[in-house]
Design an enzyme around this catalytic site. Sequence first.
Site, PDB file in Angstrom:
ATOM      1  N   SER A 257      12.847  15.050  -1.810  1.00 43.09           N
ATOM      2  CA  SER A 257      12.422  14.842  -3.195  1.00 43.09           C
ATOM      3  C   SER A 257      13.076  15.817  -4.160  1.00 43.09           C
ATOM      4  CB  SER A 257      10.897  14.961  -3.303  1.00 43.09           C
ATOM      5  OG  SER A 257      10.451  16.233  -2.867  1.00 43.09           O
ATOM      6  N   GLY A 286       9.964  12.814   0.138  1.00 49.33           N
ATOM      7  CA  GLY A 286       9.193  12.761   1.372  1.00 49.33           C
ATOM      8  C   GLY A 286      10.005  12.798   2.647  1.00 49.33           C
ATOM      9  N   ASN A 316       9.961  19.337   4.285  1.00 51.35           N
ATOM     10  CA  ASN A 316       8.879  18.432   4.667  1.00 51.35           C
ATOM     11  C   ASN A 316       8.576  18.515   6.159  1.00 51.35           C
ATOM     12  OD1 ASN A 316       8.354  17.318   2.081  1.00 51.35           O
ATOM     13  ND2 ASN A 316      10.173  16.046   2.268  1.00 51.35           N
ATOM     14  N   ASP A 407       5.057  22.716  -9.805  1.00 55.60           N
ATOM     15  CA  ASP A 407       4.022  22.535  -8.776  1.00 55.60           C
ATOM     16  C   ASP A 407       4.249  23.455  -7.587  1.00 55.60           C
ATOM     17  OD1 ASP A 407       6.228  21.389  -7.631  1.00 55.60           O
ATOM     18  OD2 ASP A 407       5.286  19.459  -7.178  1.00 55.60           O
ATOM     19  N   HIS A 410       8.618  21.579  -6.476  1.00 49.32           N
ATOM     20  CA  HIS A 410       9.680  20.830  -7.135  1.00 49.32           C
ATOM     21  C   HIS A 410      10.147  21.559  -8.397  1.00 49.32           C
ATOM     22  CE1 HIS A 410       7.375  17.823  -4.774  1.00 49.32           C
ATOM     23  NE2 HIS A 410       8.606  17.415  -4.468  1.00 49.32           N
TER      24      HIS A 410
END
Length: 437
Positions: A257, A286, A316, A407, A410
């Site tokens: 992502s 993802g 991930n 966040d 990201h």
Amino acid sequence: MSPLHPLICLAALVGLSACSSLPAGRAPTGDVTELMPGARWEVADMEAATPLVGDTVVVPKPAQPRVPASDVRARREADGSLTLQWREAWYAALRLHLTQPLDLRGALDDATLELDWRSDDMARAGLHVGMACGPDCVRKVNLLRASRAAQGQGWQQLALPLRCFVRDGADFRAIAQPFFLDSSGSGTVQVARVRLVRQGRPSTGCPDYRSESVTPVTLDQVWAMDWWMPRHEKKLQAVREAVAAGRPPQLVFIGDSITHGWEDAGRRIWDERYAPLDALDLGYGGDKTENVLWRLQHGEIDGFQARVVVLMIGTNNTGDRQEDPATTAAGVRRLLDEIRARQPAARVLLLAVFPRDAEPGTRLRRLNDRLNQHLAGFADGERISFLDLQPVLAEPDGRLSTAIFPDLLHLSEDGYRRWADGMAPTLQRLLSAGPLR
């Protein structure tokens, strides 16, 4: 099959005498520990968790919810089963907590975690079933396809091998949360008779965690089902069109992502820096190493010759699965081999996985730091170059600014500009070096 009423029985799994009553036609498969009697239940979304007290509970909203439209709730049914219902949720979970933890060390090889479930509304959802296996240890099994296949089929029995939740070095001596299920999207599931069965008979298997990162698969997540494969097809078409127009990709970015975000928060910088280089963005939100491997093996870098491939992947694997960084590194090594086979003249810029979480020292930050140590060893000074951009992305003390990481994972537009600036000298050198022989 109808749900079974909970039994007033909770004992140590090892050496337990069988205490379950079974419906007509079913034989007991081994000693059984019923988990629902005496357990505390908790219902959660991504922002809050609340105990299931009484017959119904709705997860409360904070003053400024991140997902205002979401609704997560649970209720007790008259037959003793529980129903979890969620709508427009980024995350929804039903968790079982024991007041007396179980020592499962003697049952890891042959026991099963079993439950009866009914999934009548799964068109926009899918389930994970998991276990909290100790401090900083959460393991879960993706049952998206199984839960969708069970939709409308009435009550089903699920039996997962306990070894699905075991990793090297795991300590199962005090398991206080032996069961949870979670999902996202919108759906409804009913569960009953959650139990541990010694010498159980599994109804399904689970991936081998030792080889999962190198086994090519598509991304099976609720929130990706509608766009992941169409994105893959769109990228294949874009390559075909670029080649036909005489402008094949010269620079390829491959990742998850964070790389995908060049088409969103990073669009302005992409158009300034990389669009003139006929760049191709192969980032998919993802993705883990095994998902990228599937994409590469299904044509995404075939049919053209790039000058440089920029690869960043792995957060991930270590984040969602919290897998051993050495296992993730094996997945990255497999990708480097695949890139070499399909793009033999391209130079690879392997980026260290970007930092995450507000401060240094968290479990996920430590996992990624260890992963990056492995990745640095893949550089060979010719075909593969390694670059760690943490010094230009994080603050001098290692903390992350929400101006760069909104966040704490990201990037913002300023974050993408820092990425581009920090990478520029190395990227320019590789682009100017010419193709490999």
